[in-house]
Design a protein around this motif. Structure first.
Motif: not given
Length: 686
Positions: A338-353, A355-368
């Protein structure tokens, strides 16, 4: 069908959580200052020289000129504003979630999970820092060392009891008249799991904000030794802010200012996120790219005009150009970053590729997510919906939070308290002017400005402006824990903390036993008519109520009478039979029981109930004490005290009492039982 399935998946349940305060640190009162502490010691010439020097180095790095040595750079203004708005203290949790380290103003405190982080396990001393927000703290993989950095790049390493093992010096600043170059501060401080030969136990990576990486071999007993260094200058001309170690693939994830679309080789580079593979030999690190990215890089021909265009884009103040990564965090399953940007934007990327994860992640995951306003949410990676409920949990502004540990996370917050303003009639210290910013008219502003100019020119006390009253501020730091829990655990905690209203709402929502709440309230209150009606009458377990009516001793006669009358109302036949059969689900104020007690006498119910007869077997044998051998009969029949004193039966009891085989026996037949005959005759007459 796909849309219906997505709608079902979006219906996510909220998390049942509990928020507790683990520790508090009240600080001494101090004078409130808005700027940095060393700002007054820096001359105007030193500031201009420092800004000019950083701007020249940033210009050369942006042009792509290879720079061998580390050079300062101009950090983005939105990054400086964001970091300086955070609290002074930092928190880090160990890899096995057994220890936490809290970097305070002048010490680092270590606490253990054994006592739920309530007591101090170790404490190490650190010098006071003029820019405490620019420090870092981290744990070693084996939880034996904790490293703390200063704003000038110096790193102090301690063991788990707070003993300072060694200090790694940062870049020395030659001219002390210049302000501290914050690009020398540590952006990433991390240990790797590199397998090393004896005597070294771990590798420590220290990455400055201007992009210099230094690798050190460290050990608790042997100290440290420099291994190699690397520069990210070409990729990040304006420096970096976050770096994390991705253990499964042995790569470093670096976050900084994003690149322009026409220059970036991938979407992740455009957003400011790159991956670097660790090599065993020079150049030690190489940026991870695929074949298409290498082909695109080979086709690009950066002429001088394109380089100048990129420089113009970087120094442009447009928000979308200046946006970059402020913090990177890897998910517990090592599948997303998860990347938190200066402007407050939040991006989630697949690892290790990456690649931008357009679906926002798995159902069992959550962000604090902890916002600068103090709002803390646990958001779904699918919809960013707050799983804590309809509203966030409010911490103090600019709080710090850790990663997930044992189904929860820790937060570090600070409460700022200003003293109240002076009341009317308080004439003490009249020579001071209130420092609060108040609205003034144009005339008063002009008069004040004129006096300032005259005082600067003439230096006369007549025009000396009044001194401002310094603001005194009281700060209190808190370590809080937000942990997911079960309804039973939260219900028990609410009762223990005497939060009875919330406990009853929780019991009604999850079908829990409300008797525990009323029993605790009854135990903690005095016996009175109000407490009987409010607490005891609402308890469903009748055997517990009967026991309290018998054993509880009120302080006054009125409460005693009320308690006994309340207990007698429930001692009807139906209640006794229910308790005997284990059917103890009804309360004493049940309408059916009260109607039965008011309409018919309990004795008549006993006479009409066949099941209530005494269960006497034919020719049953009973042990008893004959009248002649019963010493209690002397008192009922009358006897002199002198005769009682010399009486052997009264003093020693009957002779057969010591031998059970000699106890008298008596066989009672059913037809000889006068009690049963009386009951039968009473039934025949009715």
């Amino acid at each position: 069908m796909v849309n219906e399935k997505d709608d079902v998946e979006l219906a996510e349940e909220n998390i049942l959580y509990d928020l507790t305060v683990q520790a508090e640190w009240p600080q001494e009162s101090e004078i409130f200052t808005r700027g940095a502490r060393d700002r007054g010691h820096v001359s105007l010439r030193g500031r201009l020289t420092s800004v000019t020097q950083r701007s020249i180095w940033t210009f050369l790095r942006t042009l792509g000129i290879p720079i061998i040595s580390a050079s300062p750079c101009s950090l983005p203004q939105n990054l400086l504003k964001l970091v300086n708005s955070q609290i002074n203290w930092h928190i880090a949790i160990a890899s096995e979630r057994t220890y936490i380290a809290i970097l305070q103003d002048q010490c680092v405190e270590i606490r253990s999970k054994r006592d739920n982080f309530e007591n101090v396990f170790g404490r190490g001393v650190v010098p006071r820092d003029p820019y405490p927000q620019w420090r870092q703290v981290t744990w070693s993989p084996d939880n034996s060392m904790v490293a703390c950095s200063r704003s000038n790049g110096t790193v102090d390493v301690f063991d788990i009891v707070g003993t300072q093992l060694f200090t790694i010096s940062g870049e020395a600043q030659e001219d002390m008249t210049k302000p501290l170059d914050l690009s020398r501060a540590v952006a990433g401080l991390l240990f790797t799991d590199l397998k090393l030969e004896a005597p070294w136990s771990a590798e420590l990576l220290v990455v400055n904000c201007h992009g210099r990486l230094k690798s050190y071999l460290v050990d608790r007993d042997k100290g440290f030794q420099t291994r190699h260094h690397f520069l990210f200058n070409h990729q990040y001309p304006l420096g970096i802010r976050s770096i994390v170690y991705y253990e499964p693939a042995k790569i470093l994830l670096v976050g900084g200012l994003g690149m322009q679309t026409e220059i970036a080789l991938s979407r992740s580079m455009e957003e400011g996120v790159t991956a670097w593979r660790i090599l065993s030999d020079y150049p030690y690190y190489k940026m991870v790219t695929d074949y298409e990215q290498d082909l695109k890089q080979a086709q690009q021909k950066r002429t001088l005009m394109k380089r100048l265009k990129s420089v113009n884009g970087i120094f442009n103040r447009r928000p979308h150009v200046q946006d970059g990564v402020f913090k990177l965090c890897i998910s517990p399953d090592d599948k997303l970053v998860v990347g938190l940007h200066y402007s407050g934007k939040l991006t989630i990327w697949r690892l290790p590729s990456l690649k931008l994860y357009h679906c926002w992640g798995l159902e069992e995951q959550s962000l604090i997510l902890s916002r600068c306003t103090g709002a803390v949410t646990v958001s779904s990676t699918k919809t960013l919906k707050n799983l804590l409920g309809t509203s966030p949990e409010w911490f103090e502004p600019s709080s710090r939070v850790t990663g997930v540990h044992h189904d929860g996370f820790l937060g570090l917050e600070v409460e700022w308290l200003f003293p109240q303003k002076r009341r009317l009639g308080d004439t003490s210290e009249e020579e001071f002017e209130d420092s609060d910013d108040e609205e003034t008219s144009f005339v008063s502003k002009t008069t004040k400005l004129t006096k300032d100019v005259l005082y600067y020119v003439t230096d006369m006390e007549r025009f000396q402006p009044p001194r401002k009253r310094p603001k005194i501020i009281n700060r209190t730091y808190r370590l809080v824990c937000l942990k997911s829990t079960t309804p039973e655990e939260l219900y028990t905690r609410k009762i223990d903390h005497e939060e009875y209203g919330e406990a009853l709402e929780l019991a009604k929502a999850y079908g829990l036993d409300t008797d525990r709440v009323y029993q605790r309230q009854w135990k903690k209150s005095d016996v009175s008519i109000a407490s009987i009606q409010d607490y005891l009458s609402k308890i469903k377990k009748r055997s517990w109520v009967f026991h309290e009516c018998i054993e509880r001793i009120p302080y006054n006669i009125d409460a005693m009478r009320e308690l006994l009358e309340f207990g007698l109302k429930g001692t009807d036949l139906q209640a006794l039979l229910a308790i005997e059969n284990g059917e103890d689900g009804g309360s004493l104020n049940d309408e059916q029981i009260l109607n039965a007690v008011e309409s018919e006498d309990i004795t008549n119910e006993i006479l009409e109930t066949d099941e209530y007869y005494l269960d006497l077997e034919e020719n049953a044998e009973w042990n008893y004490c004959p009248t002649d051998d019963n010493p209690a009969d002397y008192l009922t029949r009358g006897i002199y005290a002198k005769q009682l004193y010399n009486n052997s039966l009264w003093m020693n009891g009957p002779q057969w009492i010591l031998n059970r085989e000699n106890w008298p026996t008596w066989t009672r037949k059913i037809e000889e039982c006068s009690t049963m005959i009386t009951v039968s005759d009473e039934k025949n007459r009715r």
